[in-house]
Motif scaffolding. Structure first.
Motif, PDB file in Angstrom:
ATOM      1  N   TYR A   1      10.271  20.086 -23.218  1.00  0.00           N
ATOM      2  CA  TYR A   1       9.450  20.871 -24.390  1.00  0.00           C
ATOM      3  C   TYR A   1       7.894  21.172 -23.937  1.00  0.00           C
ATOM      4  O   TYR A   1       7.516  20.131 -23.092  1.00  0.00           O
ATOM      5  CB  TYR A   1       9.438  19.933 -25.555  1.00  0.00           C
ATOM      6  CG  TYR A   1       8.554  20.796 -26.584  1.00  0.00           C
ATOM      7  CD1 TYR A   1       9.055  21.757 -27.444  1.00  0.00           C
ATOM      8  CD2 TYR A   1       7.293  19.951 -26.915  1.00  0.00           C
ATOM      9  CE1 TYR A   1       8.270  22.387 -28.174  1.00  0.00           C
ATOM     10  CE2 TYR A   1       6.542  20.670 -27.976  1.00  0.00           C
ATOM     11  CZ  TYR A   1       7.108  21.700 -28.720  1.00  0.00           C
ATOM     12  OH  TYR A   1       6.312  22.162 -29.576  1.00  0.00           O
ATOM     13  N   VAL A   2       7.519  22.443 -23.962  1.00  0.00           N
ATOM     14  CA  VAL A   2       6.251  22.764 -23.241  1.00  0.00           C
ATOM     15  C   VAL A   2       5.476  23.465 -24.434  1.00  0.00           C
ATOM     16  O   VAL A   2       4.577  24.332 -23.930  1.00  0.00           O
ATOM     17  CB  VAL A   2       6.386  23.544 -22.070  1.00  0.00           C
ATOM     18  CG1 VAL A   2       6.866  22.593 -20.809  1.00  0.00           C
ATOM     19  CG2 VAL A   2       7.034  24.818 -22.063  1.00  0.00           C
ATOM     20  N   GLY A   3       5.477  23.256 -25.680  1.00  0.00           N
ATOM     21  CA  GLY A   3       4.732  23.799 -26.702  1.00  0.00           C
ATOM     22  C   GLY A   3       3.344  23.538 -26.606  1.00  0.00           C
ATOM     23  O   GLY A   3       2.764  22.758 -25.584  1.00  0.00           O
ATOM     24  N   ALA A   4       2.623  24.564 -27.164  1.00  0.00           N
ATOM     25  CA  ALA A   4       1.193  24.656 -27.348  1.00  0.00           C
ATOM     26  C   ALA A   4       0.522  23.056 -27.614  1.00  0.00           C
ATOM     27  O   ALA A   4      -0.818  22.837 -27.414  1.00  0.00           O
ATOM     28  CB  ALA A   4       0.673  25.572 -28.125  1.00  0.00           C
ATOM     29  N   ASP A   5       1.398  22.454 -28.438  1.00  0.00           N
ATOM     30  CA  ASP A   5       0.651  20.998 -28.823  1.00  0.00           C
ATOM     31  C   ASP A   5       0.937  19.958 -27.658  1.00  0.00           C
ATOM     32  O   ASP A   5       0.514  18.715 -27.760  1.00  0.00           O
ATOM     33  CB  ASP A   5       1.283  20.540 -30.006  1.00  0.00           C
ATOM     34  CG  ASP A   5       2.842  20.512 -29.787  1.00  0.00           C
ATOM     35  OD1 ASP A   5       3.617  21.348 -29.089  1.00  0.00           O
ATOM     36  OD2 ASP A   5       3.736  19.535 -30.558  1.00  0.00           O
ATOM     37  N   THR A   6       1.537  20.492 -26.471  1.00  0.00           N
ATOM     38  CA  THR A   6       1.420  19.348 -25.166  1.00  0.00           C
ATOM     39  C   THR A   6       0.443  19.970 -24.429  1.00  0.00           C
ATOM     40  O   THR A   6      -0.452  20.951 -24.354  1.00  0.00           O
ATOM     41  CB  THR A   6       2.809  19.774 -24.592  1.00  0.00           C
ATOM     42  OG1 THR A   6       2.885  20.915 -23.732  1.00  0.00           O
ATOM     43  CG2 THR A   6       4.008  19.552 -25.535  1.00  0.00           C
ATOM     44  N   SER A   7       0.261  19.053 -23.288  1.00  0.00           N
ATOM     45  CA  SER A   7      -0.809  19.438 -22.310  1.00  0.00           C
ATOM     46  C   SER A   7      -0.231  20.010 -20.904  1.00  0.00           C
ATOM     47  O   SER A   7      -0.644  20.332 -20.043  1.00  0.00           O
ATOM     48  CB  SER A   7      -1.415  18.294 -21.782  1.00  0.00           C
ATOM     49  OG  SER A   7      -0.590  17.217 -21.398  1.00  0.00           O
ATOM     50  N   ALA A   8       1.105  20.578 -21.040  1.00  0.00           N
ATOM     51  CA  ALA A   8       1.796  21.250 -20.157  1.00  0.00           C
ATOM     52  C   ALA A   8       1.124  22.743 -19.902  1.00  0.00           C
ATOM     53  O   ALA A   8       0.811  23.509 -21.018  1.00  0.00           O
ATOM     54  CB  ALA A   8       3.216  21.422 -20.386  1.00  0.00           C
ATOM     55  N   LYS A   9       1.145  23.329 -18.722  1.00  0.00           N
ATOM     56  CA  LYS A   9       0.495  24.442 -18.204  1.00  0.00           C
ATOM     57  C   LYS A   9       1.401  25.523 -17.587  1.00  0.00           C
ATOM     58  O   LYS A   9       2.142  24.890 -16.650  1.00  0.00           O
ATOM     59  CB  LYS A   9      -0.856  24.337 -17.517  1.00  0.00           C
ATOM     60  CG  LYS A   9      -1.912  23.615 -17.976  1.00  0.00           C
ATOM     61  CD  LYS A   9      -2.607  24.359 -19.159  1.00  0.00           C
ATOM     62  CE  LYS A   9      -3.852  23.540 -19.561  1.00  0.00           C
ATOM     63  NZ  LYS A   9      -3.978  23.576 -20.993  1.00  0.00           N
ATOM     64  N   ILE A  10       1.944  26.608 -18.061  1.00  0.00           N
ATOM     65  CA  ILE A  10       2.590  27.634 -17.506  1.00  0.00           C
ATOM     66  C   ILE A  10       1.627  28.419 -16.452  1.00  0.00           C
ATOM     67  O   ILE A  10       0.655  29.150 -16.997  1.00  0.00           O
ATOM     68  CB  ILE A  10       3.423  28.391 -18.288  1.00  0.00           C
ATOM     69  CG1 ILE A  10       4.482  27.353 -19.127  1.00  0.00           C
ATOM     70  CG2 ILE A  10       4.312  29.563 -17.655  1.00  0.00           C
ATOM     71  CD1 ILE A  10       5.337  27.697 -19.972  1.00  0.00           C
ATOM     72  N   ILE A  11       2.024  28.518 -15.131  1.00  0.00           N
ATOM     73  CA  ILE A  11       1.114  29.386 -14.387  1.00  0.00           C
ATOM     74  C   ILE A  11       2.280  30.408 -13.527  1.00  0.00           C
ATOM     75  O   ILE A  11       3.285  29.915 -13.527  1.00  0.00           O
ATOM     76  CB  ILE A  11       0.659  28.531 -13.487  1.00  0.00           C
ATOM     77  CG1 ILE A  11       1.380  27.582 -12.622  1.00  0.00           C
ATOM     78  CG2 ILE A  11      -0.513  27.759 -14.106  1.00  0.00           C
ATOM     79  CD1 ILE A  11       0.745  26.471 -11.432  1.00  0.00           C
ATOM     80  N   MET A  12       1.668  31.490 -13.089  1.00  0.00           N
ATOM     81  CA  MET A  12       2.331  32.273 -11.927  1.00  0.00           C
ATOM     82  C   MET A  12       1.755  32.021 -10.604  1.00  0.00           C
ATOM     83  O   MET A  12       0.747  31.900 -10.369  1.00  0.00           O
ATOM     84  CB  MET A  12       1.969  33.593 -12.493  1.00  0.00           C
ATOM     85  CG  MET A  12       2.542  34.291 -13.838  1.00  0.00           C
ATOM     86  SD  MET A  12       4.348  34.334 -14.068  1.00  0.00           S
ATOM     87  CE  MET A  12       4.690  35.766 -13.127  1.00  0.00           C
ATOM     88  N   LYS A  13       2.796  32.335  -9.785  1.00  0.00           N
ATOM     89  CA  LYS A  13       2.459  32.064  -8.124  1.00  0.00           C
ATOM     90  C   LYS A  13       2.955  32.949  -7.578  1.00  0.00           C
ATOM     91  O   LYS A  13       4.452  33.466  -7.993  1.00  0.00           O
ATOM     92  CB  LYS A  13       2.882  30.584  -7.658  1.00  0.00           C
ATOM     93  CG  LYS A  13       2.008  29.380  -8.202  1.00  0.00           C
ATOM     94  CD  LYS A  13       2.439  28.165  -7.647  1.00  0.00           C
ATOM     95  CE  LYS A  13       1.854  27.199  -7.817  1.00  0.00           C
ATOM     96  NZ  LYS A  13       2.086  25.910  -7.167  1.00  0.00           N
TER      97      LYS A  13
END
Length: 186
Positions: free
Chosen positions: A174-186
């Motif tokens: 789970y990577v919702g906005a309420d978590t500190s996960a960041k989605i990035i593009m490389k």
């Protein structure tokens, strides 16, 4: 397939296009000039239309000596940035336009990654066949132990859930906005 006569106008030869003409066009074997002319020809020769004037992706690729199979068109679509290629007419038209314009500026597609911060002691993971809720978590990642973790996103099976490959195989997190996960593009 259901027994309904949904394409009734095509079956009735509306505007001079027979059912066989339609099937041939879907297969990409009939020359553009014959489609809709009332001809019931089942010409299976490659198109002799100039590549610059053709409106068929299959004819265009064949004229260039390029494999025009669905699987190769799907690869080309991905290379040219067309997502979820199904071979539909709009997708084929878009692909043809892009191919005629020339190679994309970057042939290397960017990938999405998820970063789990070092501040997270644990991060729950879920098997692919269960809902991502606390009671279904049977194993956790430990980002803090590694100074943070980064994984390539393999799939997005639902909103705020991504599939990654871990030492235990493919897992959902789970990577919702309420978590500190960041989605990035490389």
């Amino acid at each position: 397939w259901s027994g309904k006569n949904c394409p009734a106008q095509l079956r009735a030869g509306y505007k001079g296009i027979s059912w066989q003409d339609f099937l041939n066009k879907v297969e990409g074997v009939q020359e553009q000039e014959n489609f809709g002319s009332g001809s019931t020809s089942t010409n299976t020769k490659p198109s002799t239309t100039s590549p610059k004037n053709t409106n068929s992706i299959v004819d265009y690729l064949n004229s260039k000596g390029v494999d025009s199979s669905y699987s190769n068109r799907a690869k080309l679509a991905k290379e040219y940035g067309i997502k979820d290629y199904k071979g539909t007419a709009p997708q084929n038209i878009k692909l043809l336009e892009l191919i005629k314009k020339g190679k994309p500026t970057s042939t290397k597609a960017k990938k999405e990654y998820v970063t789990l911060p070092a501040s997270a002691k644990t991060w729950r993971t879920y098997k692919l066949n269960v809902a991502p809720v606390t009671k279904n978590s049977d194993w956790s990642l430990t980002p803090a132990a590694f100074g943070g973790l980064t994984y390539e996103i393999l799939d997005k099976p639902q909103a705020n859930v991504v599939t990654i490959k871990t030492s235990r195989g493919k897992r959902n997190i789970y990577v919702g906005a309420d978590t500190s996960a960041k989605i990035i593009m490389k």
